[in-house]
Design a protein around this motif. Structure first.
Motif, PDB file in Angstrom:
ATOM      1  N   GLY A  94       0.830  -1.200   0.000  1.00  0.00           N
ATOM      2  CA  GLY A  94       0.000   0.000   0.000  1.00  0.00           C
ATOM      3  C   GLY A  94       0.861   1.244   0.000  1.00  0.00           C
ATOM      4  O   GLY A  94       2.055   1.189   0.265  1.00  0.00           O
ATOM      5  N   SER A 122      -3.636  -1.162  -5.250  1.00  0.00           N
ATOM      6  CA  SER A 122      -4.573  -2.102  -4.634  1.00  0.00           C
ATOM      7  C   SER A 122      -4.596  -3.459  -5.327  1.00  0.00           C
ATOM      8  O   SER A 122      -4.516  -4.508  -4.680  1.00  0.00           O
ATOM      9  N   VAL A 139      -6.554  -1.778   0.200  1.00  0.00           N
ATOM     10  CA  VAL A 139      -7.358  -1.659  -1.015  1.00  0.00           C
ATOM     11  C   VAL A 139      -8.327  -0.495  -0.903  1.00  0.00           C
ATOM     12  O   VAL A 139      -8.813  -0.164   0.180  1.00  0.00           O
ATOM     13  N   ASN A 150     -14.316  -2.785  -2.258  1.00  0.00           N
ATOM     14  CA  ASN A 150     -13.348  -3.785  -1.792  1.00  0.00           C
ATOM     15  C   ASN A 150     -13.846  -5.227  -1.702  1.00  0.00           C
ATOM     16  O   ASN A 150     -13.166  -6.152  -2.171  1.00  0.00           O
ATOM     17  N   TYR A 273     -10.905   2.945   2.524  1.00  0.00           N
ATOM     18  CA  TYR A 273      -9.522   2.472   2.459  1.00  0.00           C
ATOM     19  C   TYR A 273      -9.361   1.411   3.541  1.00  0.00           C
ATOM     20  O   TYR A 273      -9.528   1.697   4.737  1.00  0.00           O
TER      21      TYR A 273
END
Length: 321
Positions: A94, A122, A139, A150, A273
């Protein structure tokens, strides 16, 4: 004198026929010299050769009985150390700064572990998690069909693998435009304007997926968008390109826009997130340490001090797939 060849970690990995994560481990242990150019790690070819020759020289030594015992002991210790690195270190994929802060907390936690950061998007992070090259991935991937973040991607990209999705923050996604928004870019359809030039993100990044999903929803042909094929690898790089006139518009989170002069941010939508790891790892001490850190007041306060996050669900389990 000819300029010495410099290599990226991936190029070193290809040359030595090892994984890129192993290259990072060699650098972290001091076995392989490296340096930074901006935020990028570079390695001189001479240092790669020195590393190769060092191992080759050890292999060619013909020690006596006492020296042989010493060498065998050193080799055994080195093997044990490398195995401990493999067992203890967590690779976290990330790009957000909150992951750098998490890594620091994790190293200091009683049940924590060393962590290695992989600054990939991601999609690539989930791919590395599935293949066992990373233990955690973040992600922010929006699915246009379900209007959700996600969960659909985690299910599809980790087939037959139960995973835990832990919420980190909500962030605002939108357009980066020049101060005053001279081209009046306010909605996705505006990207198809003939006088509009885009700077895009790399394939698999959350911002790129967000763009592609909206183009599909609206029936817009990406081939008609000027600059669609131009890619940049971070929010800051995209915002900087717009700021210096290299493009009229880019896509990214609001936090990066606040760090670049001459940029306005046009809000489009709020994103989730989140952190993903395999359910089979959930009860292991380092993963319990991560959950403890995310739910701690100290960690929350540090992120609040940075700003740009909605932390109302920080540390909560969004789903177990």
């Amino acid at each position: 004198m000819a300029e010495e060849q410099t290599l990226t970690p991936q190029e070193v990995a290809d040359l030595l026929k090892i994984t890129k994560n192993t290259v990072y481990q060699l650098i972290k242990r001091g076995d392989l010299n490296s340096y930074k150019v901006g935020k990028k790690i570079r390695i001189d070819m001479s240092d790669v050769e020195a590393y190769k020759n060092k191992d080759r020289n050890i292999a060619h030594v013909s020690p006596g009985p006492i020296q042989s015992q010493i060498v065998q002991g050193l080799v055994k210790d080195l093997g044990n150390y490398q195995e401990s690195i493999k067992e203890d270190a967590l690779v976290i994929c990330g790009q957000d700064i909150c992951l750098d802060i998490l890594s620091r907390y994790l190293q200091l936690h009683p049940q924590g572990a060393r962590s290695l950061r992989s600054y990939v998007g991601s999609y690539a992070g989930l791919y590395e998690l599935y293949n066992g090259n990373a233990q955690m991935a973040t992600v922010h991937l929006w699915d246009g069909e379900t209007d959700s973040y996600n969960i659909p991607y985690v299910k599809y990209m980790l087939p037959a693998t139960s995973a835990v999705i832990v919420h980190l923050a909500k962030r605002n996604q939108g357009f980066y435009v020049k101060r005053g928004n001279p081209k009046n870019v306010t909605k996705w359809q505006d990207l198809a304007g003939k006088d509009i030039t885009l700077i895009n993100r790399e394939k698999g990044s959350g911002s790129r997926v967000l763009l592609d999903q909206h183009l599909k929803r609206l029936g817009l042909d990406k081939r008609n968008i000027n600059g669609y094929q131009r890619e940049s690898i971070s929010h800051l790089a995209v915002a900087s390109t717009v700021s210096r006139g290299g493009a009229d518009v880019g896509i990214g989170n609001e936090k990066a826009a606040q760090q670049v002069k001459g940029i306005d941010f046009v809000f489009l939508q709020e994103e989730r997130y989140e952190l993903v790891f395999k359910k089979e790892d959930m009860e292991k001490p380092p993963f319990q340490a991560v959950l403890s850190i995310l739910r701690s007041e100290d960690f929350r306060l540090e992120l609040e001090g940075i700003g740009g996050y909605d932390l109302s669900e920080l540390g909560s389990v969004t789903a177990i797939t």
